[in-house]
Structure formats: structure tokens, C-alpha cells
Design an enzyme around this catalytic site. Structure first.
Site, PDB file in Angstrom:
ATOM      1  N   ASP A  11      24.721  35.253 -39.002  1.00 53.23           N
ATOM      2  CA  ASP A  11      25.298  33.801 -38.386  1.00 53.23           C
ATOM      3  C   ASP A  11      24.408  33.195 -39.094  1.00 53.23           C
ATOM      4  O   ASP A  11      23.274  33.486 -39.572  1.00 53.23           O
ATOM      5  CB  ASP A  11      24.966  33.781 -36.694  1.00 53.23           C
ATOM      6  N   CYS A  74      29.841  34.119 -37.030  1.00 50.60           N
ATOM      7  CA  CYS A  74      29.763  32.643 -37.287  1.00 50.60           C
ATOM      8  C   CYS A  74      31.375  32.240 -37.566  1.00 50.60           C
ATOM      9  O   CYS A  74      31.821  32.614 -38.665  1.00 50.60           O
ATOM     10  CB  CYS A  74      28.910  32.177 -38.375  1.00 50.60           C
ATOM     11  N   ASN A  75      31.777  31.041 -36.875  1.00 50.38           N
ATOM     12  CA  ASN A  75      33.056  30.589 -37.099  1.00 50.38           C
ATOM     13  C   ASN A  75      33.151  30.062 -38.559  1.00 50.38           C
ATOM     14  O   ASN A  75      34.195  30.229 -39.404  1.00 50.38           O
ATOM     15  CB  ASN A  75      33.641  29.705 -36.041  1.00 50.38           C
ATOM     16  N   THR A  76      32.315  29.298 -38.934  1.00 53.08           N
ATOM     17  CA  THR A  76      32.135  28.475 -40.189  1.00 53.08           C
ATOM     18  C   THR A  76      32.108  29.421 -41.368  1.00 53.08           C
ATOM     19  O   THR A  76      32.820  29.321 -42.321  1.00 53.08           O
ATOM     20  CB  THR A  76      31.054  27.592 -40.378  1.00 53.08           C
ATOM     21  N   CYS A 185      32.543  27.809 -32.024  1.00 51.86           N
ATOM     22  CA  CYS A 185      31.208  28.040 -32.611  1.00 51.86           C
ATOM     23  C   CYS A 185      30.444  28.843 -31.677  1.00 51.86           C
ATOM     24  O   CYS A 185      30.531  28.680 -30.754  1.00 51.86           O
ATOM     25  CB  CYS A 185      30.586  26.780 -32.810  1.00 51.86           C
ATOM     26  N   HIS A 187      27.627  29.231 -31.647  1.00 55.55           N
ATOM     27  CA  HIS A 187      26.227  28.656 -30.698  1.00 55.55           C
ATOM     28  C   HIS A 187      26.900  28.083 -29.309  1.00 55.55           C
ATOM     29  O   HIS A 187      26.056  28.010 -28.423  1.00 55.55           O
ATOM     30  CB  HIS A 187      25.633  27.404 -31.588  1.00 55.55           C
TER      31      HIS A 187
END
Length: 293
Positions: A11, A74-76, A185, A187
């Protein structure tokens, strides 16, 4: 690759610990190697090319350290890097994506909020996901969560500043009839207690950590890579696989969050994972408009 090799989990920072926690719960026999690229967090405002190149660099490092599979937690990074990571097809690579499909199924009002990074929301992968799972008459209210990752990376999940940001981003969704909120996300699951305190039962929260763990299990089974049970192995960890934690910066922050979430946590090691100069020096992308899209 031997089945007792570790699984890499990656991530931009601390957020992937929410996925690591789910993987560890479902697959306790697996050894895990977690990398937080905190030196370059948050990823949400970084250029697309940087995100792809950085994902490849982390993937190479994890592979060199013996990983049999890779979870892009991590989505991004998934939105901009997972296709390149899967290109050679030589190992299982599991990405994450916002829970649009389960949110569409859960919503009664047909109005669904999506809180994610600007980079995730602007990606072609997200646009395709939204197009595939939006039923007729449903509305998705997509909001970049500017500032939230930075607060979480600093260990702040419930301060007045965090609550103010959540109110700024989520209250307009609720006002427009949203009854479901996608935490887009990794997080953001750390903010669930604050969201529930502030918005009560107004929203069903969609977190995909458990689903990612199940997909990883399916991929390992398909490739005959599941670790054997250690119940009969004479080692001090018994049936639990080993855990290694690495960060490219701010070991204290990762240590604090890992100690809070996990058991038998080792000391976090700081590592340097080099990238090409062109990727490191790329300017941070300007923030997307903060309004609902």
C-alpha cells in the site's frame, strides 16, 4: 515458487493494514510481507505514470524477496498499476477496487456515496467499474477524500479535524439521499468508528477487505500455492505464518498502527526501494475539484 513462500502486500502507507488484517484472519498459515510506501504517500494526488512505475518497483522488490503472490492493497495503485503488474502472468496479483457492486445491491434508496482518492476516481478502471455495476435509476455520488489519508498516516482517525473533513465530504451525500457509502480507499476503514459516531445508522458502509482476502485464497488454490497447515510443525509460531513489515519512511507510524490492529507484531524495518528519476521527480497532480461528481 514454493507454497510456503510469503505473500507480498503493498500500500502507499498504512491503509493496507486493513487488508493485511483480513488476509491474516482468513489465511493464518500464510507468511506475509507488508510494504508501506510511506515516502511517497499519499498516492491520491500523484500522476498516473508515477503510480504505475512505483507499483512496478514495489512489485519487483517484493518478488526479489521471495514472494509467491502479490496483493496491491491500495485502490489508487490498483487503478493505475495492477494491469502492468499482471502483464507477465507469472504470479498471482490481486488488486482492490471500490465496492461498487455490493453497494449497488445493498442500497435501498438507489443513491450511493463513494469516498475515494482523486486518482482512483479519475481512472478509467473506476469508470468501467461504475458503468458495469450501476443499475437503472441508481446514482453514485463520487467524492475525493482530500486530506484524509494524510491524517490517517499521522495516526489521526478521530480528531475534530477528521470529523470536520468527514462532515464536509459525507453530509452532502446524505442530504441527497445516500443510504450507502463505499469506502474506496484502504485507509478509510480506520475511520469507520468516527463515521458511525457522526452519522449513526444513516449509512451502510462498504469495506472490501474480507472480499480481497477471499479472492486471494481462490487465486492461491487455483495455482496450488496455499501454504500447508503448520499444526504439526515444531516451531514457536505454531499454526501462524510469519509477518514482516517494511516501510520506505516513518517506521514509527506503521509500528503504532500495526501494534493496534495485529498480534505478535515484529519491529518495522525501513527500506529503500529505488525508482527511476523520471517517476520520482514527476510533479504531484493538481487536486481535482472537491465537489460531488
Amino acid at each position: 515458487m514454493p507454497s510456503n513462500a510469503p505473500i507480498g502486500v503493498f500500500d502507499s502507507g498504512l491503509g493496507g493494514l486493513s487488508v493485511l488484517q483480513a488476509v491474516r484472519a482468513l489465511l493464518p498459515h500464510e507468511s506475509l510481507l507488508y510494504v508501506a510506501d510511506s515516502r511517497y504517500a499519499p498516492y491520491g494526488e500523484r500522476p498516473d505514470a508515477f503510480l504505475e512505475q512505483r507499483s512496478l518497483a514495489i512489485g519487483r522488490w517484493v518478488r526479489e524477496h521471495g514472494a509467491k503472490a502479490f496483493v496491491v492493497a491500495c485502490n489508487t495503485a490498483t487503478a493505475h498499476g495492477v494491469a502492468a503488474l499482471r502483464a507477465d502472468g507469472s504470479w498471482p496479483v490481486v488488486g482492490v477496487e471500490p465496492g461498487i457492486k455490493p453497494a449497488a445491491a445493498a442500497s435501498r434508496s438507489g443513491v450511493i456515496g463513494v469516498l475515494a482518492t482523486a486518482a482512483t476516481l479519475r481512472s478509467a478502471r473506476f469508470a468501467d467499474l461504475l458503468a458495469r455495476h450501476t443499475a437503472q435509476g441508481q446514482r453514485f455520488l463520487c467524492q475525493p477524500g482530500h486530506g484524509l489519508v494524510e491524517r490517517i498516516e499521522a495516526g489521526d482517525v478521530d480528531s475534530s479535524e477528521v470529523v470536520a473533513l468527514l462532515d464536509k465530504y459525507i453530509a452532502p451525500m446524505v442530504a441527497q439521499g445516500a443510504d450507502t457509502l463505499v469506502l474506496g480507499c484502504t485507509h478509510y476503514p480506520f475511520l469507520i468508528p468516527a463515521i458511525e459516531r457522526h452519522f449513526g445508522t444513516a449509512l451502510t458502509l462498504i469495506d472490501t477487505g474480507a472480499a480481497i482476502a477471499r479472492q486471494l485464497q481462490r487465486r492461491l488454490e487455483a495455482d496450488d500455492l496455499l501454504a500447508p497447515s503448520r499444526n504439526d510443525v515444531d516451531d514457536v509460531q505454531g499454526s501462524t505464518g510469519s509477518l514482516q513489515l517494511f516501510t520506505t519512511a516513518n517506521a514509527n507510524a506503521l509500528q503504532t498502527m500495526a501494534d493496534r490492529l495485529l498480534t505478535n507484531v515484529p519491529r518495522v524495518a525501513t527500506v529503500e526501494i529505488p525508482e527511476t528519476a523520471s517517476a520520482i521527480d514527476a510533479p504531484i497532480a493538481p487536486q481535482a475539484a472537491a465537489g460531488l461528481v
